[in-house]
Design a protein around this motif. Structure first.
Motif, PDB file in Angstrom:
ATOM      1  N   ALA A 133      25.147 162.501  85.662  1.00  0.00           N
ATOM      2  CA  ALA A 133      25.361 163.500  86.710  1.00  0.00           C
ATOM      3  C   ALA A 133      24.526 163.187  87.949  1.00  0.00           C
ATOM      4  CB  ALA A 133      25.037 164.890  86.185  1.00  0.00           C
ATOM      5  N   ALA A 134      23.263 162.818  87.730  1.00  0.00           N
ATOM      6  CA  ALA A 134      22.381 162.495  88.858  1.00  0.00           C
ATOM      7  C   ALA A 134      22.858 161.248  89.581  1.00  0.00           C
ATOM      8  CB  ALA A 134      20.950 162.313  88.366  1.00  0.00           C
ATOM      9  N   LEU A 135      23.354 160.273  88.818  1.00  0.00           N
ATOM     10  CA  LEU A 135      23.841 159.031  89.428  1.00  0.00           C
ATOM     11  C   LEU A 135      25.082 159.301  90.279  1.00  0.00           C
ATOM     12  CD1 LEU A 135      23.235 156.002  89.509  1.00  0.00           C
ATOM     13  CD2 LEU A 135      24.827 155.706  87.602  1.00  0.00           C
ATOM     14  N   ARG A 185      27.196 150.924  85.914  1.00  0.00           N
ATOM     15  CA  ARG A 185      27.047 152.379  85.878  1.00  0.00           C
ATOM     16  C   ARG A 185      27.294 152.991  87.249  1.00  0.00           C
ATOM     17  NH1 ARG A 185      22.009 154.995  84.316  1.00  0.00           N
ATOM     18  NH2 ARG A 185      23.383 156.822  84.190  1.00  0.00           N
ATOM     19  N   LEU A 186      26.756 152.351  88.289  1.00  0.00           N
ATOM     20  CA  LEU A 186      26.873 152.905  89.639  1.00  0.00           C
ATOM     21  C   LEU A 186      28.330 152.901  90.109  1.00  0.00           C
ATOM     22  CD1 LEU A 186      25.176 154.055  91.935  1.00  0.00           C
ATOM     23  CD2 LEU A 186      24.855 151.736  92.789  1.00  0.00           C
ATOM     24  N   ASN A 187      29.031 151.806  89.855  1.00  0.00           N
ATOM     25  CA  ASN A 187      30.407 151.693  90.346  1.00  0.00           C
ATOM     26  C   ASN A 187      31.416 152.480  89.519  1.00  0.00           C
ATOM     27  OD1 ASN A 187      30.485 149.886  92.737  1.00  0.00           O
ATOM     28  ND2 ASN A 187      29.459 148.463  91.358  1.00  0.00           N
ATOM     29  N   THR A 188      31.021 152.937  88.359  1.00  0.00           N
ATOM     30  CA  THR A 188      31.922 153.762  87.546  1.00  0.00           C
ATOM     31  C   THR A 188      31.459 155.212  87.493  1.00  0.00           C
ATOM     32  OG1 THR A 188      30.722 153.134  85.513  1.00  0.00           O
ATOM     33  CG2 THR A 188      32.659 151.813  86.114  1.00  0.00           C
ATOM     34  N   ALA A 189      30.417 155.552  88.255  1.00  0.00           N
ATOM     35  CA  ALA A 189      29.844 156.902  88.189  1.00  0.00           C
ATOM     36  C   ALA A 189      30.820 157.974  88.621  1.00  0.00           C
ATOM     37  CB  ALA A 189      28.578 156.965  89.052  1.00  0.00           C
ATOM     38  N   LEU A 190      31.732 157.653  89.539  1.00  0.00           N
ATOM     39  CA  LEU A 190      32.662 158.649  90.066  1.00  0.00           C
ATOM     40  C   LEU A 190      34.066 158.520  89.477  1.00  0.00           C
ATOM     41  CD1 LEU A 190      31.623 158.664  93.840  1.00  0.00           C
ATOM     42  CD2 LEU A 190      30.910 160.213  92.020  1.00  0.00           C
ATOM     43  N   LEU A 191      34.211 157.671  88.464  1.00  0.00           N
ATOM     44  CA  LEU A 191      35.512 157.490  87.849  1.00  0.00           C
ATOM     45  C   LEU A 191      35.731 158.500  86.729  1.00  0.00           C
ATOM     46  CD1 LEU A 191      35.863 153.604  87.460  1.00  0.00           C
ATOM     47  CD2 LEU A 191      36.639 155.047  89.335  1.00  0.00           C
ATOM     48  N   ALA A 192      36.956 158.985  86.614  1.00  0.00           N
ATOM     49  CA  ALA A 192      37.331 159.775  85.445  1.00  0.00           C
ATOM     50  C   ALA A 192      37.472 158.820  84.258  1.00  0.00           C
ATOM     51  CB  ALA A 192      38.637 160.507  85.705  1.00  0.00           C
ATOM     52  N   SER A 193      37.518 159.369  83.069  1.00  0.00           N
ATOM     53  CA  SER A 193      37.527 158.533  81.865  1.00  0.00           C
ATOM     54  C   SER A 193      38.725 157.587  81.843  1.00  0.00           C
ATOM     55  CB  SER A 193      37.517 159.411  80.613  1.00  0.00           C
ATOM     56  OG  SER A 193      38.623 160.306  80.623  1.00  0.00           O
TER      57      SER A 193
END
Length: 486
Positions: A133-135, A185-193
């Motif tokens: 969530a923080a990322l 992690r950073l590049n997938t932080a805003l992706l839905a599953s």
């Protein structure tokens, strides 16, 4: 709670897209101060709205946005069981776009983005200590700050230091390269599953990201030898105006938009502003005509709300398998104008030419540098046996070509340079005969018709002291023109 969410709930209940209990649970998850798109995103993430219902949600969001400008819905949709459902809104084309993890229909006024904001900051060295969530929250802030700084791109790549691009120049955001696990992690932080699954499976993924109505991005994710990498292109808030793009001969360009059939091509290298110009042309048509416009994009970037025209925007992937498939279907969907995000293969180009011959105005983009190269690329994709026929078709259907570049200006910004070719009898004859090398001579004599050649425009910008000598020389090749620069 804002009016937009209240209208989403009221319309969603009326459409039986979700229940009142589901709406309450969603609101509890995002909080009463959330924005409409956060509420919509939670509907998706909570598996309340499924993939097959996305188009219904898109239409509902567009309606909620429009109705909220007038006021809140009658009663309280969260409490009153007896308030009658609102009358159906006029049927709109799906001009808003929801893409996990977010989507939006733009607010009516453009955002006042200040291009002089501070340099974006992010604790890249502490990614390992952040929870998901923080990322995600940190990446949202970083993207917004990048746009407010006036940068055009943000790059987050494993093995490299994060950097932004502003006026073509690269500025590092950290002295330390991103670790492989941190970059992923950073590049997938805003992706839905489901988006993350697609990315990990394909190793490449393009999508449009909307944090809210004013902050939209075109994103490319991919893997390279050091790990995951993401490129985030800032999409201007609001719809660009043709008058604000710095293009030459606007009267000539506007005349192209008066045709009701034919082919118009917008070309240029990557980062030349083709998408912005295309969006401005669609906006101009939307305001001045009463037609049905179908766009096919990969992905949808600038959302066009219906005005004078009914605008249907489709994205390759979520809405259609390919440009060709969408274009083939479009011919049965009663369009007046067809906009193709990119003409990249034989089938799409052939279908576009065919559509332009059968009573449709077709506007498309290509990655070419000038009019002659554009024509060669357009025609050379066809086999030799079809050359005579296709040259005759293009000669008849082509209305004009606008080739553009963005050059570094002496004041630190960017300046637009464009070449314009307008089809006339002489141009048509050259196309039929395959003599594209003679286009320059015809274009030089067609100044009164609004034509201009890239090299002459670059020379003029240099003489006006808007670009440097080095920039002028890089963008000219003819001996006579280079002699005037030197």
């Amino acid at each position: 709670m804002n009016n937009e969410i209240l209208w989403v709930i009221r319309l969603g209940l009326a459409e039986k897209l979700f229940s009142r209990e589901q709406a309450l649970a969603t609101l509890k998850a995002v909080g009463r101060d959330a924005q409409m798109m956060e509420f919509a995103q939670q509907l998706i993430d909570g598996d309340i709205v499924h993939e097959q219902e996305m188009s219904r949600l898109e239409t509902l969001l567009a309606q909620a946005h429009e109705r909220a400008q007038v006021g809140p819905p009658p009663g309280n949709p969260l409490l009153d069981e007896d308030t009658p459902a609102p009358a159906p809104a006029p049927k709109l084309s799906v001009a808003s776009h929801v893409v996990k993890p977010a989507a939006s229909a733009p607010a009516a006024p453009p955002a006042n983005v200040k291009p002089s904001g501070p340099k974006p900051e992010f604790a890249f060295d502490k990614i390992g200590t952040m929870d998901d969530a923080a990322l995600a929250a940190g990446l949202r802030k970083l993207l917004i700050a990048t746009g407010e700084h006036g940068a055009s791109d943000l790059h987050l790549s494993a093995g490299s230091a994060p950097f932004i691009r502003k006026h073509r120049a690269i500025t590092p955001l950290s002295p330390h390269p991103l670790k492989q696990e941190d970059a992923l992690r950073l590049n997938t932080a805003l992706l839905a599953s489901h988006q993350k699954e697609i990315f990990l499976d394909r190793k490449d993924y393009d999508f449009a990201l909307a944090l809210d109505a004013d902050h939209r991005y075109r994103v490319n994710l991919m893997f390279h030898k050091w790990g995951a990498s993401g490129s985030y292109r800032m999409v201007p808030a609001g719809i660009p105006k043709l008058d604000d793009l710095g293009l030459r001969n606007l009267d000539t360009i506007r005349k192209l938009l008066t045709y009701h059939n034919g082919l118009i091509l917008i070309t240029g290298p990557v980062g030349a502003g083709k998408t912005t110009t295309l969006a401005a042309l669609v906006a101009e048509l939307n305001e001045k005509r009463e037609d049905h416009i179908i766009t096919v994009e990969d992905p949808i970037e600038v959302v066009q709300m219906p005005k004078g025209c009914n605008v249907t925007q489709r994205e390759v992937g979520p809405h259609t398998k390919s440009f060709f498939t969408a274009l083939k279907g479009a011919l049965r969907e009663d369009p007046d104008v067809i906009v193709i995000g990119e003409l990249r293969d034989l089938e799409t180009i052939e279908m576009a030419i065919s559509a332009s011959e059968t009573g449709h105005l077709v506007i498309g983009t290509m990655h070419t540098s000038d009019a002659a190269t554009t024509l060669n690329r357009l025609l050379d994709v066809f086999p030799p046996a079809q050359q005579t026929q296709i040259r005759a078709s293009v000669a008849e259907s082509l209305r004009g070509i606008i080739c553009q570049r963005l050059l570094p200006a002496l004041d630190g910004g960017l300046v637009s340079a464009c070449e314009i070719m307008i089809s006339n009898t002489a141009i048509q004859a050259l196309i039929r005969e395959g003599k594209s090398q003679s286009l320059r001579n015809v274009m030089e004599t067609g100044v009164k018709e609004g034509m201009c050649i890239m090299e002459n425009v670059v020379l003029e910008l240099y003489q006006q002291k808007r670009i440097s000598k080095e920039t002028a020389l890089i963008n000219t090749s003819t001996r006579n023109v280079r002699a005037k620069v030197v």
